[in-house]
Design an enzyme around this catalytic site. Structure first.
Site, PDB file in Angstrom:
ATOM      1  CG  PHE A   1      77.308  -3.405   9.463  1.00 41.68           C
ATOM      2  CD1 PHE A   1      77.097  -3.921  10.730  1.00 41.68           C
ATOM      3  CD2 PHE A   1      78.595  -3.443   8.946  1.00 41.68           C
ATOM      4  CE1 PHE A   1      78.132  -4.473  11.460  1.00 41.68           C
ATOM      5  CE2 PHE A   1      79.641  -3.990   9.672  1.00 41.68           C
ATOM      6  CZ  PHE A   1      79.404  -4.510  10.938  1.00 41.68           C
ATOM      7  CB  SER A   2      70.802  -1.520   9.597  1.00 46.33           C
ATOM      8  OG  SER A   2      70.287  -2.134  10.765  1.00 46.33           O
ATOM      9  CG  ASN A   3      71.084   3.642  13.670  1.00 40.87           C
ATOM     10  OD1 ASN A   3      72.034   3.510  14.420  1.00 40.87           O
ATOM     11  ND2 ASN A   3      70.177   4.581  13.822  1.00 40.87           N
TER      12      ASN A   3
ATOM     13  N   GLY B   1      73.949  -5.418  13.451  1.00 38.16           N
ATOM     14  CA  GLY B   1      74.425  -6.194  12.317  1.00 38.16           C
ATOM     15  C   GLY B   1      73.749  -7.542  12.227  1.00 38.16           C
TER      16      GLY B   1
ATOM     17  CG  ASP C   1      58.951  -7.149   6.611  1.00 42.23           C
ATOM     18  OD1 ASP C   1      58.605  -6.546   5.594  1.00 42.23           O
ATOM     19  OD2 ASP C   1      60.061  -6.988   7.153  1.00 42.23           O
TER      20      ASP C   1
END
Length: 895
Positions: free
Chosen positions: A235-237, A240, A366
C-alpha cells in the site's frame, strides 16, 4: 521506530539528520496568504507544514464535522484563495499547507494514505455552519481538480470532503499503549479518532440529513473488477499492489492501482502518469521473458488499474537476505564463494535483461533488488516500469534510491548499467546507504566486498564512468575511524562520539534537543529511547560533559507538553524521563514527573519499553534514587499485575504477553521481577520471573548454524530488543543465582514451545524449545545464543537493534576467547561510523540519516563502548542498559 515510508518523509528537510517535514526549506515558495500581515480581525498560527487563520475571539468546539479541500499544484494558490474568501466572509477558522513544496510532500508517494490529499482544513463552529460552508465550497470549487481524500465523504463533484473528527488536540492510548489523537464519546471517555483510509463515523454520530444524497452517491459510485483480491502486496499513497485471481478463469495476476493526482514523486508526476508509462513499456517489450505480460488497463471508479502477469518467484531482495552468508558467525570461505557465484548468475541475468530492453529502445530507469523477481529456475524478471522511457529520452527522471542513483551526466543505457553495478554491490554489501552519509564509504564497501568474497578486480559488472579499478588508498575518514577503534583504549573514540553528540545539540529548538530517530518527534524529543533523556543518561553514565542546559531543556519540554494520557514504560513516557532526571541530580523535577505519571492511565501492554514492566522498573529506579517508599509500592503493584497476566488471569486494561525479548517481551518481565525480588526478598517475584523467562526461552529456535534465536512471525531475531541475546543476558543472571534461581526453568507449565510458530516454514532445521531443559540447562542455552553475537555482518550499529548491543552480549556470554572476539566486533563498528570535523557520527535506523539517540544512534554506541571498557558483570550490564545505578566494573578493559 518509524516505518520505511515514514522515514522517507523525515529525510526531506535535512541531509544530515532525521528532521520533521515542518522544517522543509520552502520559504521561497510560500503562498501569499501565509505571508505579511493577516487579514484584519484574524490571527495567524504556524505549526509544521501548516498555517492556520483564526478569527479573533473564535472558540472552536472539541470536535465536530470538518471540511477538507484537495487540489493539484497547478491550481493550489487559486483554490486556496477561493476557500479563504468563503471562510473569511463567514469568519470560519481554517488551515492550509504553506507552499507548493509542502503540498507535494503531503500528497507524495510515501505519505500516509490517511492524510493524503488534505490541502485545506476548515473548522466550522456548528453543524449549521458546517452544512452552509460545505455547500458553498462545493459550488465555488466545482470543476477544480484534486486527489480523493480517502478518509472522507465527497460533497458533489468538487474536491470537497467531510468527516467527523477532533478539532483540538486531545490524546488517548491505542491498544498498544501509544498516544493517538482522540475524540470524546458521549460518556466523556476519550477514544481514538480513527483516520483509516476509508470513510467511517464514530458509533454515536448520526450524519445530518443533508449528507444523505452524498452517502448514497458514494455507495452507488464505481464499478467492479473481474478479479478477486487474494493478498495486498503493498500500500502507498499512490495506490495498492494486489495479488488477485480472475473470477472466471482463476488465473493469478498482479493489479497495480493508481490514484489520480495522488502519490506525487520528486518530478511532480502522479500515480496515473507513472502507470501509463508502465503500460507503454510493457506494450513495447511484449514477448520478452524478462518482463511481465500485460493483460489490460482499466479504470474502475476514479482509480486506474494495470493488470499484469503474476510471476512465480521471490523478490531478489528477499532471496538475498535468505542466502546472505555473512550474518553467520562462522561463515566459511566456501559459503562466501557459493553466494558470490549466485550473485554473479543473478547479475548476468540482469545484464541480459537490460540488453533486451535496450535493443527495443527502452531504458528501465529504476533497477534495484526490490524491482527484480527471481523465478524458481533462477532466471530474473524486471518489474515496476514506472520510470521507463525511450532509451534516448530525457523527459522522465531516473529513479534509483540513494547510492544506487546514477551520477549526473549518465542517461539511457549507461544509467541502467550504473544501477546494475550498484545492485551487484548492494547484494554483496547491503549497506549502500552508508555511501550517502559518506562518499568515502563507497570505495571501502567495494574493496571489502571483493576481499570477503574473493573477487578479483576484473570480476563484477563494469561501472560506467569509472576510470580505474578501486583505489587501494584508504580514505582519510575511514582511516581515522579505524585508528580510533583499534587503540589500546577506547577513550579517543568515546571522546569523538561525545563531540559529535554535542555538535548536533539544538537547545534553541523546542521540538528536540538531540537528533534521533523520527519516532522521537512523537514525544517532543524527550524520551529515553529516542529523545533527550536517553542521551543525557548515556553522557552521564560515560562520565562525559553534560551541560546543565541539557537537563533544563528536558524539564522545560516536559512541562510544555503537560500531562499525557499514559504513564508509559521505561523507554517512553514520563516515568523513564523522571528516572533519568533523578539519576543526574534533578530529584525535585523527577518527583514532579513521577507524581504526574501516577495520575495517568497505566500502560495497556506488558513490555519493558513502553509497558507495565517498564513502569515498574522506572518506579524501582525512582524509589532507589529518591528514597520513595510510594514508588516502590507502585512498582510492586505493577509486578503483581504482570504476574497475574502471566498466570492467565484477566487484568483490566492489560494485554497478555506475546513477544519474547528484553525490551518488548517476556525477558523484560523476568528482569523486573528479579530486580524487585532482589530489592524485597519476596519469593513470589522470583517464581514469577522464572515463569516469564522460561516462556521467553520457549519462543526460541535452534537454526541451521547452531545458534539460538527468537522466532517471531517467521523472523529469526537475535538483537537485544526482541531477540535471543537480550533473553540470554537475563538468563545469565538467573544462572548466577544458582539453585535459588534456576529451579523450575527446565520447562514452563502449559507452554510447550509450539505456540506462535506458524511462520516457521522455510527454516529448515529450526527447533522450538519448551525450556532450559531442552538445552541441558543454562550453560548450553547461553553457549548457543553466543554463536549469534559475533556475526561477520550487521546492517546497523545501534545498541538495541545492531552491532553495539550484540558485542555487549558477546562480552557477557563469551568463552575463553571472548575478549578477542569483542575487540573484533568493536573494530567492525568502523564500517558504520563516519568521521566529521565535529566528531564521530552514527547512522540511525535504516541508515538514511545520522542519529544521536540511545536506541539507534551515538548515545547507544557510547554507552556500549563505556560498558565494554568497564568490564561490567551481568547484572551491572543490564542495569546500565535500563537506567540502573552506576557501579564500578570488576574486570579489565580491552587491553
Amino acid at each position: 521506530m518509524a516505518g520505511a515510508q515514514e522515514t522517507q518523509l523525515y529525510c526531506l528537510a535535512d541531509p544530515t539528520y532525521y528532521d520533521t517535514p515542518g522544517r522543509l526549506r520552502d520559504r521561497a515558495g510560500r503562498y501569499r496568504l501565509g505571508l505579511g500581515a493577516p487579514p484584519a480581525g484574524w490571527r495567524r498560527e504556524r505549526r509544521g507544514l501548516w498555517t492556520a487563520l483564526r478569527p479573533d475571539g473564535a472558540r472552536l468546539p472539541e470536535q465536530g464535522w470538518k471540511i477538507h479541500v484537495s487540489t493539484v499544484p497547478e491550481e493550489a494558490e487559486e483554490t486556496l484563495l477561493a476557500v479563504a474568501r468563503v471562510c473569511t466572509a463567514r469568519r470560519t477558522t481554517f488551515k492550509f499547507l504553506r507552499s507548493d513544496e509542502a503540498l507535494r510532500v503531503a500528497n507524495g508517494k510515501y505519505m500516509g494514505r490517511g492524510s493524503s490529499g488534505k490541502f485545506v482544513t476548515v473548522y466550522p463552529g456548528s453543524e449549521q455552519e458546517f452544512l452552509a460552508v460545505a455547500a458553498e465550497l462545493a459550488e465555488v470549487l466545482a470543476g477544480r481538480l484534486g486527489p480523493y481524500v480517502l478518509t472522507d465523504l465527497r460533497i458533489g463533484t468538487a474536491p470537497v470532503y467531510v468527516r467527523y473528527g477532533a478539532f483540538v488536540e486531545l490524546w488517548c492510548q491505542d491498544e498498544d499503549g501509544r498516544p493517538v489523537p482522540a475524540l470524546r464519546d458521549p460518556s466523556g471517555e476519550l477514544v481514538p479518532d480513527r483516520r483509516d483510509p476509508v470513510f467511517q463515523l464514530p458509533a454515536w454520530v448520526e450524519p445530518p440529513e443533508e449528507l444523505r444524497p452524498h452517502l448514497a452517491a458514494r455507495e452507488a459510485a464505481g464499478g467492479d473488477l473481474p478479479y478477486r483480491i487474494v493478498e495486498v502486496l503493498q500500500f502507498s499513497n499512490a495506490g495498492g499492489i494486489y495479488l488477485a485471481e480472475h473470477r472466471t478463469t482463476g488465473e493469478r495476476v498482479v493489479l497495480r492501482e493508481a490514484r489520480p493526482h495522488a502519490g506525487l514523486d520528486a518530478a511532480g508526476d502522479d500515480a496515473v502518469t507513472r502507470l501509463r508509462r508502465e503500460q507503454w513499456a510493457l506494450e513495447r517489450l511484449a514477448g520478452l521473458d524478462c518482463v511481465p505480460r500485460l493483460h489490460e488497463v482499466r479504470t474502475v471508479w476514479e482509480h486506474t488499474f494495470l493488470v499484469q502477469e503474476h510471476i512465480e518467484g521471490v523478490q531478489l531482495f528477499a532471496e538475498a537476505i535468505r542466502r546472505y552468508p555473512l550474518v553467520h558467525q562462522n561463515c566459511t570461505a566456501g559459503q562466501r564463494a557459493e553466494y558470490a557465484h549466485w550473485v554473479a548468475g543473478v547479475v548476468a541475468g540482469l545484464e541480459k535483461a537490460l540488453g533486451a530492453l535496450h535493443e527495443r529502445g527502452v531504458r528501465f530507469g529504476d533497477l534495484h533488488p526490490a524491482n527484480v523477481i527471481v523465478r524458481p529456475d533462477g532466471s530474473v524478471v524486471l518489474v515496476d516500469f514506472e520510470y521507463a522511457e525511450e532509451l534516448t529520452g530525457r523527459s522522465v527522471p531516473i529513479a534509483g534510491a540513494g547510492a544506487l542513483q546514477p551520477p549526473p551526466g549518465l542517461d539511457g543505457a549507461d544509467a541502467d548499467r550504473h544501477m546494475l553495478w550498484a545492485t551487484w554491490l548492494m547484494l554483496l554489501m547491503p549497506v549502500m546507504e552508508l555511501a550517502e552519509r559518506d562518499p568515502g564509504k563507497l570505495p571501502a564497501l567495494e574493496r571489502r566486498a571483493r576481499q570477503w568474497f574473493g573477487l578479483g578486480p576484473e570480476e563484477g559488472p563494469v561501472r560506467p564512468g569509472a576510470v580505474a579499478p578501486v583505489a587501494p588508498v584508504e580514505p582519510v575518514g575511514e582511516r581515522r575511524v579505524r585508528e580510533l577503534l583499534a587503540g589500546p583504549t577506547l577513550d579517543a573514540a568515546r571522546n569523538e562520539l561525545v563531540a559529535g553528540i554535542h555538535a548536533g545539540a539544538t537547545p534553541d529548538r523546542p521540538d528536540r534537543l538531540f537528533p534521533g530517530d523520527p519516532a522521537g518527534f512523537a514525544d517532543g524529543g524527550t524520551g529515553v529511547a529516542h529523545g533527550a533523556a536517553g542521551v543525557l543518561y548515556a553522557l552521564h553514565r560515560a562520565g562525559a560533559p553534560c551541560p546543565d542546559e541539557y537537563a533544563d531543556w528536558l524539564i522545560a519540554a516536559m512541562r510544555r507538553r503537560g500531562p499525557r494520557p499514559g504513564a508509559g514504560g521505561l523507554f517512553d513516557g514520563p516515568l523513564g524521563v523522571a528516572a533519568v532526571l533523578a539519576r543526574v541530580g534533578r530529584g525535585d523535577e523527577a518527583a514532579e514527573l513521577a507524581a504526574q505519571a501516577r495520575q495517568a492511565r497505566p500502560a495497556p501492554t506488558v513490555a519493558l519499553h513502553g509497558g507495565r514492566a517498564g513502569a515498574a522498573l522506572a518506579r524501582l529506579r525512582l524509589a532507589d534514587a529518591l528514597g520513595s517508599r510510594r514508588e516502590l509500592a507502585d512498582a510492586l503493584a505493577d509486578a503483581r499485575a504482570l504476574d497475574a497476566v502471566l498466570r492467565g488471569r484477566t487484568v483490566p486494561g492489560l494485554g497478555a504477553p506475546t513477544a519474547a525479548g528484553l525490551l518488548y517481551g517476556l525477558a523484560g518481565i523476568a528482569l523486573v521481577q528479579l530486580r524487585l525480588y532482589q530489592r524485597t526478598g519476596e519469593d513470589w517475584l522470583l517464581a514469577s520471573g522464572r515463569e516469564a523467562l522460561g516462556r521467553a526461552v520457549a519462543q526460541c529456535v535452534r537454526v541451521p548454524d547452531g545458534s539460538v534465536q527468537v522466532l517471531d512471525r517467521g523472523r529469526r531475531l537475535a538483537y537485544l530488543d526482541r531477540g535471543s541475546s537480550g533473553i540470554a543476558l537475563v538468563a545469565r543472571e538467573y544462572q548466577a543465582l544458582g539453585g535459588s534461581g534456576s529451579e523450575g526453568l527446565e520447562g514452563s507449565e502449559g507452554f510447550d514451545g509450539s505456540e506462535g510458530f506458524d511462520g516457521s516454514e522455510g527454516f529448515d532445521g529450526s527447533e522450538g524449545f519448551g525450556g532450559f531443559g531442552e538445552f541441558g540447562g543454562f550453560g548450553e542455552f547461553l553457549a548457543d545464543v553466543r554463536r549469534v553475537c559475533a556475526p561477520g555482518f550487521v546492517r546497523e550499529p545501534g545498541l538495541f537493534r545492531g552491532r553495539a548491543g550484540l558485542l555487549l552480549a558477546l562480552d557477557r556470554l563469551g568463552g575463553p576467547a571472548a575478549r578477542d572476539a569483542v575487540r573484533e566486533q568493536v573494530r567492525k563498528l568502523q564500517w558504520h561510523l563516519v568521521a566529521r570535523p565535529e566528531g564521530l557520527l552514527v547512522p540511525g535506523m535504516r541508515l538514511r540519516r545520522f542519529s544521536a539517540d540511545l536506541h539507534t544512534g551515538a548515545a547507544g554506541v557510547l554507552l556500549a563502548l563505556r560498558a565494554v571498557e568497564q568490564g561490567l558483570e551481568g547484572g551491572e550490564l543490564l542495569d546500565a542498559l535500563t537506567l540502573g545505578p552506576r557501579g564500578a566494573g570488576r574486570r579489565g578493559g580491552l587491553s
